[in-house]
Design an enzyme around this catalytic site. Structure first.
Site, PDB file in Angstrom:
ATOM      1  N   LYS A 197       0.836  -1.212   0.000  1.00 39.51           N
ATOM      2  CA  LYS A 197       0.000   0.000   0.000  1.00 39.51           C
ATOM      3  C   LYS A 197       0.871   1.262   0.000  1.00 39.51           C
ATOM      4  O   LYS A 197       0.665   2.161  -0.808  1.00 39.51           O
ATOM      5  CB  LYS A 197      -0.940   0.019   1.211  1.00 39.51           C
ATOM      6  CG  LYS A 197      -1.860  -1.185   1.296  1.00 39.51           C
ATOM      7  CD  LYS A 197      -2.803  -1.104   2.481  1.00 39.51           C
ATOM      8  CE  LYS A 197      -2.120  -1.139   3.835  1.00 39.51           C
ATOM      9  NZ  LYS A 197      -1.592  -2.451   4.239  1.00 39.51           N
ATOM     10  N   ARG A 245      -9.612   0.536   8.465  1.00 39.49           N
ATOM     11  CA  ARG A 245      -9.151  -0.806   8.808  1.00 39.49           C
ATOM     12  C   ARG A 245     -10.158  -1.555   9.684  1.00 39.49           C
ATOM     13  O   ARG A 245      -9.898  -2.702  10.044  1.00 39.49           O
ATOM     14  CB  ARG A 245      -7.829  -0.704   9.573  1.00 39.49           C
ATOM     15  CG  ARG A 245      -6.589  -1.065   8.740  1.00 39.49           C
ATOM     16  CD  ARG A 245      -5.389  -0.790   9.610  1.00 39.49           C
ATOM     17  NE  ARG A 245      -4.199  -1.501   9.259  1.00 39.49           N
ATOM     18  CZ  ARG A 245      -3.165  -0.969   8.585  1.00 39.49           C
ATOM     19  NH1 ARG A 245      -3.239   0.242   8.104  1.00 39.49           N
ATOM     20  NH2 ARG A 245      -2.069  -1.664   8.396  1.00 39.49           N
ATOM     21  N   ARG A 267      -0.105  -8.928  13.307  1.00 40.77           N
ATOM     22  CA  ARG A 267      -0.687  -7.919  12.409  1.00 40.77           C
ATOM     23  C   ARG A 267      -1.563  -8.597  11.356  1.00 40.77           C
ATOM     24  O   ARG A 267      -2.634  -8.092  11.009  1.00 40.77           O
ATOM     25  CB  ARG A 267       0.428  -7.118  11.723  1.00 40.77           C
ATOM     26  CG  ARG A 267       1.145  -6.196  12.686  1.00 40.77           C
ATOM     27  CD  ARG A 267       2.488  -5.753  12.175  1.00 40.77           C
ATOM     28  NE  ARG A 267       2.385  -4.920  10.978  1.00 40.77           N
ATOM     29  CZ  ARG A 267       3.441  -4.568  10.244  1.00 40.77           C
ATOM     30  NH1 ARG A 267       4.648  -4.974  10.588  1.00 40.77           N
ATOM     31  NH2 ARG A 267       3.281  -3.801   9.194  1.00 40.77           N
TER      32      ARG A 267
HETATM   33  P1  B4P Z   1       4.523  -1.417   2.115  1.00 37.09           P
HETATM   34  O1  B4P Z   1       4.035  -0.857   0.846  1.00 37.09           O
HETATM   35  O2  B4P Z   1       5.314  -0.492   2.945  1.00 37.09           O
HETATM   36  O3  B4P Z   1       3.431  -2.023   3.070  1.00 37.09           O
HETATM   37  P2  B4P Z   1       2.015  -1.525   3.564  1.00 37.09           P
HETATM   38  O4  B4P Z   1       1.005  -2.332   2.820  1.00 37.09           O
HETATM   39  O5  B4P Z   1       1.910  -0.037   3.475  1.00 37.09           O
HETATM   40  O6  B4P Z   1       2.023  -2.008   5.051  1.00 37.09           O
HETATM   41  P3  B4P Z   1       1.821  -1.742   6.593  1.00 37.09           P
HETATM   42  O7  B4P Z   1       0.609  -2.497   6.998  1.00 37.09           O
HETATM   43  O8  B4P Z   1       3.131  -2.093   7.205  1.00 37.09           O
HETATM   44  O9  B4P Z   1       1.645  -0.294   6.963  1.00 37.09           O
HETATM   45  P4  B4P Z   1       0.848   0.691   7.861  1.00 37.09           P
HETATM   46  O10 B4P Z   1       1.819   1.771   8.005  1.00 37.09           O
HETATM   47  O11 B4P Z   1      -0.466   0.991   7.209  1.00 37.09           O
HETATM   48  O12 B4P Z   1       5.364  -2.686   1.722  1.00 37.09           O
HETATM   49  C1  B4P Z   1       6.024  -3.516   2.661  1.00 37.09           C
HETATM   50  C2  B4P Z   1       7.371  -3.965   2.124  1.00 37.09           C
HETATM   51  O13 B4P Z   1       7.210  -4.714   0.914  1.00 37.09           O
HETATM   52  C3  B4P Z   1       8.307  -2.812   1.787  1.00 37.09           C
HETATM   53  O14 B4P Z   1       9.582  -3.111   2.258  1.00 37.09           O
HETATM   54  C4  B4P Z   1       8.307  -2.752   0.271  1.00 37.09           C
HETATM   55  O15 B4P Z   1       9.536  -2.308  -0.275  1.00 37.09           O
HETATM   56  C5  B4P Z   1       8.049  -4.200  -0.120  1.00 37.09           C
HETATM   57  N1  B4P Z   1       7.322  -4.325  -1.372  1.00 37.09           N
HETATM   58  C6  B4P Z   1       6.276  -3.553  -1.774  1.00 37.09           C
HETATM   59  N2  B4P Z   1       5.848  -3.949  -3.008  1.00 37.09           N
HETATM   60  C7  B4P Z   1       6.636  -5.023  -3.349  1.00 37.09           C
HETATM   61  C8  B4P Z   1       6.689  -5.882  -4.504  1.00 37.09           C
HETATM   62  N3  B4P Z   1       5.862  -5.733  -5.543  1.00 37.09           N
HETATM   63  N4  B4P Z   1       7.595  -6.885  -4.518  1.00 37.09           N
HETATM   64  C9  B4P Z   1       8.441  -7.044  -3.479  1.00 37.09           C
HETATM   65  N5  B4P Z   1       8.460  -6.265  -2.377  1.00 37.09           N
HETATM   66  C10 B4P Z   1       7.569  -5.264  -2.314  1.00 37.09           C
HETATM   67  O16 B4P Z   1       0.495   0.040   9.288  1.00 37.09           O
HETATM   68  C11 B4P Z   1       1.411  -0.115  10.369  1.00 37.09           C
HETATM   69  C12 B4P Z   1       0.675  -0.255  11.712  1.00 37.09           C
HETATM   70  O17 B4P Z   1       0.036   1.001  12.063  1.00 37.09           O
HETATM   71  C13 B4P Z   1      -0.474  -1.264  11.810  1.00 37.09           C
HETATM   72  O18 B4P Z   1      -0.024  -2.572  12.093  1.00 37.09           O
HETATM   73  C14 B4P Z   1      -1.338  -0.671  12.973  1.00 37.09           C
HETATM   74  O19 B4P Z   1      -0.819  -1.012  14.227  1.00 37.09           O
HETATM   75  C15 B4P Z   1      -1.207   0.821  12.781  1.00 37.09           C
HETATM   76  N6  B4P Z   1      -2.308   1.395  11.979  1.00 37.09           N
HETATM   77  C16 B4P Z   1      -2.166   1.998  10.747  1.00 37.09           C
HETATM   78  N7  B4P Z   1      -3.364   2.408  10.276  1.00 37.09           N
HETATM   79  C17 B4P Z   1      -4.293   2.047  11.227  1.00 37.09           C
HETATM   80  C18 B4P Z   1      -5.721   2.170  11.298  1.00 37.09           C
HETATM   81  N8  B4P Z   1      -6.420   2.722  10.307  1.00 37.09           N
HETATM   82  N9  B4P Z   1      -6.353   1.691  12.394  1.00 37.09           N
HETATM   83  C19 B4P Z   1      -5.667   1.135  13.395  1.00 37.09           C
HETATM   84  N10 B4P Z   1      -4.320   0.971  13.391  1.00 37.09           N
HETATM   85  C20 B4P Z   1      -3.625   1.420  12.310  1.00 37.09           C
END
Ligand code: B4P
Length: 191
Positions: A14, A89, A146
């Site tokens: 994301k 979420r 998570r």
């Molecule tokens: P990202 O792109 O960073 O992952 P994300 O989906 O944004 O994930 P995340 O759930 O961690 O984030 P959030 O901050 O929302 O990709 C992850 C990795 O994969 C990176 O290293 C990237 O380089 C790699 N990657 C991406 N695409 C790739 C591909 N095609 N091939 C290979 N590798 C690839 O959440 C963090 C925490 O915040 C949650 O656990 C929760 O505690 C809290 N939180 C956030 N929003 C909340 C909400 N609305 N309600 C309650 N808690 C919340």
């Protein structure tokens, strides 16, 4: 106003895809994860509260994230649209977002849902944990918590948007550019 939700489990890409999408479509990026990490880095009371939940792999309470999104919407009255990343979420967050957007007469155009296998999610997050300094990425038990939170509380949010025919599933594996192209095809149909 053109509003999109980028949806998917932790590590589904994301944050990665959001960076590319906001630059192409000129949307305002609202990532609750980024907003929470900003508060944690500044060690504000909200940040300290959020950190307790995030370090365990749990979701932060609804009222905290809904309040943050509500302020962010108010702070950007001239945005041509928003890209919601990692929000909503929970069902309560989805309902709150609908109410906030109704006030602005600006509905969600689509929920783009990234589909990635669990093995791939864990692999990506552990790899990011080697360098990110994020305490929620470098422990496999926390990553698994998570993913459990996602299945228990977040996956049902897609059902909420399905009733309005807003959900578009996107294969979230392959190169970052290929996934971006898949997303753009779907957005361009709706823009
Ligand atoms: P990202 O792109 O960073 O992952 P994300 O989906 O944004 O994930 P995340 O759930 O961690 O984030 P959030 O901050 O929302 O990709 C992850 C990795 O994969 C990176 O290293 C990237 O380089 C790699 N990657 C991406 N695409 C790739 C591909 N095609 N091939 C290979 N590798 C690839 O959440 C963090 C925490 O915040 C949650 O656990 C929760 O505690 C809290 N939180 C956030 N929003 C909340 C909400 N609305 N309600 C309650 N808690 C919340």
């Amino acid at each position: 106003m053109f509003n999109l939700i980028l949806f998917g489990p932790p590590g589904s890409g994301k944050g990665t895809q959001s960076e590319k999408l906001i630059s192409k479509y000129g949307l305002k990026h609202l990532s609750t994860g980024d907003l929470l990490r900003y508060e944690i880095n500044r060690q504000t009371p909200l940040g300290k509260e959020a950190q307790n939940f995030m370090d365990k792999g749990h979701l932060v309470p609804d009222e905290v994230v809904i309040g943050m999104i509500s302020s962010a919407l108010d702070d950007n009255p001239d945005a041509k649209g928003f890209l919601f990343d990692g929000f909503p979420r929970t069902s309560a967050q989805a309902e709150a977002l609908d109410n906030l957007l109704k006030l602005k007469n600006a509905p969600i155009a689509a929920m783009l849902a990234l589909d990635v296998t669990e093995e791939e999610l864990i692999k990506r997050l552990l790899k990011r944990g080697e360098t990110s300094g994020r305490s929620d990425d470098n422990n496999e038990n926390v990553i698994r918590s998570r993913i459990v939170e996602y299945h228990n509380k977040t996956a049902i949010v897609a059902d909420y948007y399905k009733q309005f025919n807003k959900v578009v599933m996107i294969k979230g594996e392959g190169s970052v550019d290929d996934i971006f192209k898949r997303l753009c095809v779907e957005i361009d149909k709706r823009a």
